[in-house]
Design a protein around this motif. Structure first.
Motif, PDB file in Angstrom:
ATOM      1  N   GLU A 302       1.100  -1.318   0.003  1.00 43.93           N
ATOM      2  CA  GLU A 302      -0.212   0.273  -0.074  1.00 43.93           C
ATOM      3  C   GLU A 302       0.852   0.861  -0.170  1.00 43.93           C
ATOM      4  OE1 GLU A 302      -2.648   0.119  -0.316  1.00 43.93           O
ATOM      5  OE2 GLU A 302      -3.920  -1.818   0.371  1.00 43.93           O
ATOM      6  N   GLY A 303       0.731   2.291  -0.783  1.00 46.06           N
ATOM      7  CA  GLY A 303       1.268   3.223  -0.850  1.00 46.06           C
ATOM      8  C   GLY A 303       2.526   3.059  -1.998  1.00 46.06           C
ATOM      9  N   ASP A 304       2.662   2.497  -2.474  1.00 43.72           N
ATOM     10  CA  ASP A 304       3.481   1.969  -3.891  1.00 43.72           C
ATOM     11  C   ASP A 304       2.946   2.914  -5.166  1.00 43.72           C
ATOM     12  OD1 ASP A 304       4.817   1.041  -5.988  1.00 43.72           O
ATOM     13  OD2 ASP A 304       5.612  -0.380  -4.820  1.00 43.72           O
ATOM     14  N   SER A 305       3.719   3.182  -6.016  1.00 44.55           N
ATOM     15  CA  SER A 305       3.184   4.417  -6.792  1.00 44.55           C
ATOM     16  C   SER A 305       2.322   3.017  -8.229  1.00 44.55           C
ATOM     17  CB  SER A 305       4.470   4.882  -8.019  1.00 44.55           C
ATOM     18  OG  SER A 305       5.059   4.851  -7.971  1.00 44.55           O
ATOM     19  N   ASP A 306       2.902   2.442  -7.701  1.00 51.77           N
ATOM     20  CA  ASP A 306       2.876   1.109  -8.223  1.00 51.77           C
ATOM     21  C   ASP A 306       1.596   0.799  -8.427  1.00 51.77           C
ATOM     22  OD1 ASP A 306       4.957   1.309 -11.046  1.00 51.77           O
ATOM     23  OD2 ASP A 306       5.670  -0.791  -9.001  1.00 51.77           O
ATOM     24  N   LEU A 307       0.764   0.774  -7.661  1.00 48.22           N
ATOM     25  CA  LEU A 307       0.075   0.098  -7.004  1.00 48.22           C
ATOM     26  C   LEU A 307      -1.402   0.803  -7.377  1.00 48.22           C
ATOM     27  CD1 LEU A 307      -2.449  -1.676  -5.744  1.00 48.22           C
ATOM     28  CD2 LEU A 307      -1.599  -1.181  -2.457  1.00 48.22           C
ATOM     29  N   GLU A 308      -0.739   2.582  -7.234  1.00 45.54           N
ATOM     30  CA  GLU A 308      -1.797   3.761  -7.625  1.00 45.54           C
ATOM     31  C   GLU A 308      -2.015   3.912  -9.021  1.00 45.54           C
ATOM     32  OE1 GLU A 308      -0.012   7.390  -6.067  1.00 45.54           O
ATOM     33  OE2 GLU A 308       0.122   6.272  -4.350  1.00 45.54           O
ATOM     34  N   THR A 309      -1.241   3.599  -9.774  1.00 44.13           N
ATOM     35  CA  THR A 309      -1.287   3.484 -11.408  1.00 44.13           C
ATOM     36  C   THR A 309      -2.290   2.134 -11.346  1.00 44.13           C
ATOM     37  OG1 THR A 309       0.379   3.687 -11.431  1.00 44.13           O
ATOM     38  CG2 THR A 309      -0.189   2.779 -13.698  1.00 44.13           C
ATOM     39  N   ALA A 310      -2.000   0.943 -11.140  1.00 46.34           N
ATOM     40  CA  ALA A 310      -3.154  -0.483 -11.163  1.00 46.34           C
ATOM     41  C   ALA A 310      -4.782  -0.324 -10.481  1.00 46.34           C
ATOM     42  CB  ALA A 310      -2.529  -1.705  -9.996  1.00 46.34           C
ATOM     43  N   ARG A 311      -4.731   0.674  -9.790  1.00 46.98           N
ATOM     44  CA  ARG A 311      -5.860   0.934  -9.345  1.00 46.98           C
ATOM     45  C   ARG A 311      -6.692   1.846 -10.107  1.00 46.98           C
ATOM     46  NH1 ARG A 311      -4.618   0.796  -2.845  1.00 46.98           N
ATOM     47  NH2 ARG A 311      -5.523  -1.340  -2.712  1.00 46.98           N
ATOM     48  N   SER A 312      -6.138   2.287 -10.737  1.00 44.53           N
ATOM     49  CA  SER A 312      -6.498   3.506 -11.442  1.00 44.53           C
ATOM     50  C   SER A 312      -7.283   3.072 -12.984  1.00 44.53           C
ATOM     51  CB  SER A 312      -5.456   4.907 -12.122  1.00 44.53           C
ATOM     52  OG  SER A 312      -4.262   3.987 -12.921  1.00 44.53           O
ATOM     53  N   LEU A 313      -6.296   1.581 -13.343  1.00 43.87           N
ATOM     54  CA  LEU A 313      -6.356   0.733 -14.553  1.00 43.87           C
ATOM     55  C   LEU A 313      -7.877   0.080 -14.400  1.00 43.87           C
ATOM     56  CD1 LEU A 313      -3.274   0.828 -15.959  1.00 43.87           C
ATOM     57  CD2 LEU A 313      -4.181   1.979 -16.332  1.00 43.87           C
ATOM     58  N   GLY A 314      -8.288  -0.441 -12.502  1.00 44.24           N
ATOM     59  CA  GLY A 314      -8.870  -1.128 -12.566  1.00 44.24           C
ATOM     60  C   GLY A 314      -7.867  -2.425 -12.807  1.00 44.24           C
ATOM     61  N   LEU A 315      -7.435  -2.827 -12.494  1.00 44.24           N
ATOM     62  CA  LEU A 315      -6.546  -4.144 -13.070  1.00 44.24           C
ATOM     63  C   LEU A 315      -6.886  -5.080 -11.839  1.00 44.24           C
ATOM     64  CD1 LEU A 315      -3.055  -3.046 -14.516  1.00 44.24           C
ATOM     65  CD2 LEU A 315      -5.443  -3.921 -15.663  1.00 44.24           C
ATOM     66  N   ASP A 316      -6.377  -6.307 -11.296  1.00 40.37           N
ATOM     67  CA  ASP A 316      -6.169  -6.901 -10.105  1.00 40.37           C
ATOM     68  C   ASP A 316      -4.461  -6.523  -9.489  1.00 40.37           C
ATOM     69  OD1 ASP A 316      -6.411  -9.217  -8.428  1.00 40.37           O
ATOM     70  OD2 ASP A 316      -6.164 -10.592 -10.181  1.00 40.37           O
ATOM     71  N   ALA A 317      -4.777  -6.597  -8.470  1.00 46.41           N
ATOM     72  CA  ALA A 317      -3.814  -6.331  -7.689  1.00 46.41           C
ATOM     73  C   ALA A 317      -4.055  -7.288  -6.435  1.00 46.41           C
ATOM     74  CB  ALA A 317      -3.852  -4.864  -7.958  1.00 46.41           C
ATOM     75  N   VAL A 318      -2.902  -8.054  -5.873  1.00 46.50           N
ATOM     76  CA  VAL A 318      -2.251  -8.647  -5.229  1.00 46.50           C
ATOM     77  C   VAL A 318      -1.525  -7.808  -3.999  1.00 46.50           C
ATOM     78  CG1 VAL A 318      -1.198 -10.377  -3.533  1.00 46.50           C
ATOM     79  CG2 VAL A 318      -1.772 -10.883  -6.013  1.00 46.50           C
ATOM     80  N   THR A 319      -1.749  -7.429  -2.468  1.00 48.76           N
ATOM     81  CA  THR A 319      -1.610  -5.999  -1.822  1.00 48.76           C
ATOM     82  C   THR A 319      -1.206  -6.778  -0.988  1.00 48.76           C
ATOM     83  OG1 THR A 319      -3.243  -5.841  -0.849  1.00 48.76           O
ATOM     84  CG2 THR A 319      -2.662  -4.358  -2.837  1.00 48.76           C
ATOM     85  N   GLU A 320      -0.285  -5.557  -0.168  1.00 50.73           N
ATOM     86  CA  GLU A 320       0.347  -6.253   1.233  1.00 50.73           C
ATOM     87  C   GLU A 320       0.632  -4.653   1.988  1.00 50.73           C
ATOM     88  OE1 GLU A 320       1.257  -7.443   4.116  1.00 50.73           O
ATOM     89  OE2 GLU A 320       1.594  -9.151   2.499  1.00 50.73           O
TER      90      GLU A 320
END
Length: 425
Positions: A302-320
């Motif tokens: 959480e907080g990673d810029s890559d995760l923000e990008t994934a969410r903005s694109l509506g992608l399936d992301a595994v988080t920690e």
């Protein structure tokens, strides 16, 4: 330094420039970008005064170029042409010394040791040293390589000792090493010598990395002007180049980075899982998502810029959790997505003890594409275990640069043997 006001140029019945207005401040590096035939070279030639204007005015240093003599213009603006072919068989040093011509009277000599005295000679020597061509000063200009010849012509422009430089496709036909060396030197001239530079550059990513500002030309007009991030917006690029592109931030340099996409249907078969983090996969996620693949990514904190990008694109992301190592639950989730994917993409990510589990999970894949921009040794903080895992993944898969990602993924998802269909008798 340079003011272009309502400039129009017509050749025959063709409009090459149509009402172009822009300005370049002292000490700026401005890149002209746009498709072939957009008018970039013609615009440079109007600044140098060699193209007659149908309308408008160009001023250099406050004075209209049309009112200046050829020598006076050449004391204000030096040109490095796109075509570096020189048919005469002069030594390199004499070619560089030609840059001193605007300062010579009609009665002075023509060589580097002319009657103008030692100042000419000193400027020629300094220009050759700055561009690293001194070693072949006595060699014929026709006997040096393309990259060396480009530096010789840049040295000639430096010997001309003008406040402004115009470069027409300075990296055309050069390998990547000479491209970078040339633009590094130009950037140095702007930063250290306060030169004003206007350059037509065909490579958008090089232009974004080295230029202070860009002018996007299309159809003889300036379609966008400003910093690279503003000019190289996806809608601007689609309008100017008639192609789809993904614009993101380069994970290493931080510069605006453009990736052209093939003209294909948005939806396509294939699931891709991406392993990365720390800003290394945002561009890859944009590219893969825009190309129509079903993309998952992780594990990401959480907080990673890559995760923000994934969410903005509506992608399936595994988080920690933020700053936490990849735990067992997240690792199992990554392993599940890797097994479900047609191909796993391993980005140019830094690997430490906390995210080593991502590499271990990637071993579940049947097909892997490794995107490498730096050597793994530069980004390995997890020791020999990580090095062994990385080496195994590289051996099992395909190692590519970021611009080769889409072809590699396409081949992994749909191998040529399967595309051909079953053999028939």
């Amino acid at each position: 330094m340079i003011e272009i006001d309502g400039v129009a140029v017509e050749l025959g019945e063709n409009s090459i420039l149509d009402g172009v207005t822009t300005a370049v401040e002292d000490g700026q590096f401005v890149g002209l970008v746009g498709p072939n035939g957009a008018g970039k070279t013609t615009l440079l030639r109007t600044i140098n005064g060699v193209v007659e204007l149908d309308r408008g005015e160009v001023r250099v240093g406050g004075d209209p170029v049309a009112s200046l003599s050829s020598k006076e213009t050449s004391r204000r603006v030096a040109v490095v042409p796109q075509d570096t072919t020189l048919s005469f068989d002069f030594p390199v040093e004499e070619v560089v010394a030609m840059g001193r011509h605007p300062y010579r009277s009609r009665f002075s000599g023509g060589g580097a040791d002319s009657a103008d005295g030692p100042s000419d000679r000193e400027r020629v020597v300094a220009a050759m040293e700055r561009t690293e061509v001194t070693a072949f000063a006595d060699r014929s200009i026709t006997a040096v390589s393309g990259g060396e010849r480009q530096r010789v012509l840049l040295a000639r422009a430096l010997a001309q000792d003008t406040p402004a430089l115009l470069l027409d496709e300075p990296t055309a036909s050069l390998d990547i090493n000479h491209q970078v060396r040339t633009l590094e030197l130009v950037r140095e001239l702007v930063d250290e010598d306060d030169k004003t530079v206007v350059a037509a550059i065909h490579d958008l990513n090089l232009a974004a990395h080295y230029c202070d500002e860009l002018r996007l030309l299309s159809g003889g007009r300036i379609r966008a002007s400003g910093d690279p991030e503003t000019v190289l917006a996806e809608d601007h690029l689609e309008a100017a180049f008639d192609t789809r592109a993904v614009v993101s931030s380069h994970p290493v340099t931080g510069s605006t980075y453009v990736t052209a996409l093939p003209e294909r249907p948005v939806e396509r078969e294939g699931r891709v899982h991406v392993v990365g983090g720390g800003g290394t996969v945002s561009r890859l996620l944009y590219v893969l998502s825009a190309a129509g693949y079903d993309v998952s990514v992780g594990a990401l904190n959480e907080g990673d810029s890559d995760l923000e990008t994934a969410r903005s694109l509506g992608l399936d992301a595994v988080t920690e959790e933020p700053f936490a190592p990849v735990g067992d639950d997240a690792r199992r989730a990554v392993e599940s997505r890797v097994r479900e994917a047609d191909v796993t993409v391993l980005a140019d990510v830094e690997v430490g003890v906390g995210n080593l589990a991502n590499l271990r999970a990637a071993r579940e894949t049947d097909s892997v594409v490794v995107v490498e921009e730096r050597s793994f040794a530069e980004r390995n903080y997890a020791g020999s275990d990580a090095a062994a895992l990385y080496r195994e993944l590289c051996e099992r898969g395909r190692v590519v640069g970021p611009d080769e990602l889409l072809p590699a993924v396409e081949e992994a998802v749909d191998p040529p043997s399967e595309r051909a269909g079953p053999a028939t008798e």
